[in-house]
Design a protein around this motif. Structure first.
Motif: not given
Length: 156
Positions: A40-49, A141-147, A152-155
């Motif tokens: 798993v690559t590039n995981p993220y969670i946009p901060l929920p409104a 597969i366990a993944v730690q996903v940052p908020v 935010y947009r990858p890259g």
């Protein structure tokens, strides 16, 4: 003459065995594709409104020769995570998401994504949420996903 025939038959048998071995090697050993090899690559969670729901995005890469399927996602930090597909006008829950052999499953804004509901605590930028992705053949597969910030947009 019998010695010549015996040597010819022995040589022919050896040639047949060597030819069969070459075919097996050319076909990748057993002739069966290699198992899925997922990361798993590039995981993220946009901060929920709000406090209720958030989306999660990531890429599942498969470097193996067999496909797999994402069938379930859970988290100790949320009560429910569902798989979704967005189009121009709708968003619908789906039961699974395919991961092609030697390819990738990309979850991104405006397309396939995860919906996270029932957070155990309100998320903040910099927090991480564990996601446990379960696949039909490869297990979990366990993944730690940052908020990340909402914009935010990858890259970037």
């Amino acid at each position: 003459m019998t010695g010549f025939r015996r040597a010819s038959l022995g040589g022919a048998a050896l040639a047949a065995v060597l030819a069969a071995g070459a075919v097996v090697v050319a076909c990748g050993g057993s002739g069966h594709p290699t198992a899925a090899k997922l990361s798993v690559t590039n995981p993220y969670i946009p901060l929920p409104a709000g406090d209720g729901m958030a989306a999660a995005y990531l890429t599942v890469e498969n470097q193996g020769g067999s496909p797999d399927t994402l069938v379930k996602v859970t988290s100790p930090g949320a009560s429910s995570i569902t798989l979704h597909r967005s189009t121009d006008t709708t968003m619908e829950e789906v039961s699974d998401l395919p991961v092609p052999a030697d390819g990738e499953l990309q979850l991104s804004r405006g397309g396939l994504h995860l919906m996270i509901m029932g957070w155990q605590r309100k998320p903040a930028v910099g927090d991480q949420l564990e996601l446990d992705l379960t696949f039909a053949h490869s297990g979990t597969i366990a993944v730690q996903v940052p908020v990340k910030p909402l914009t935010y947009r990858p890259g970037s």
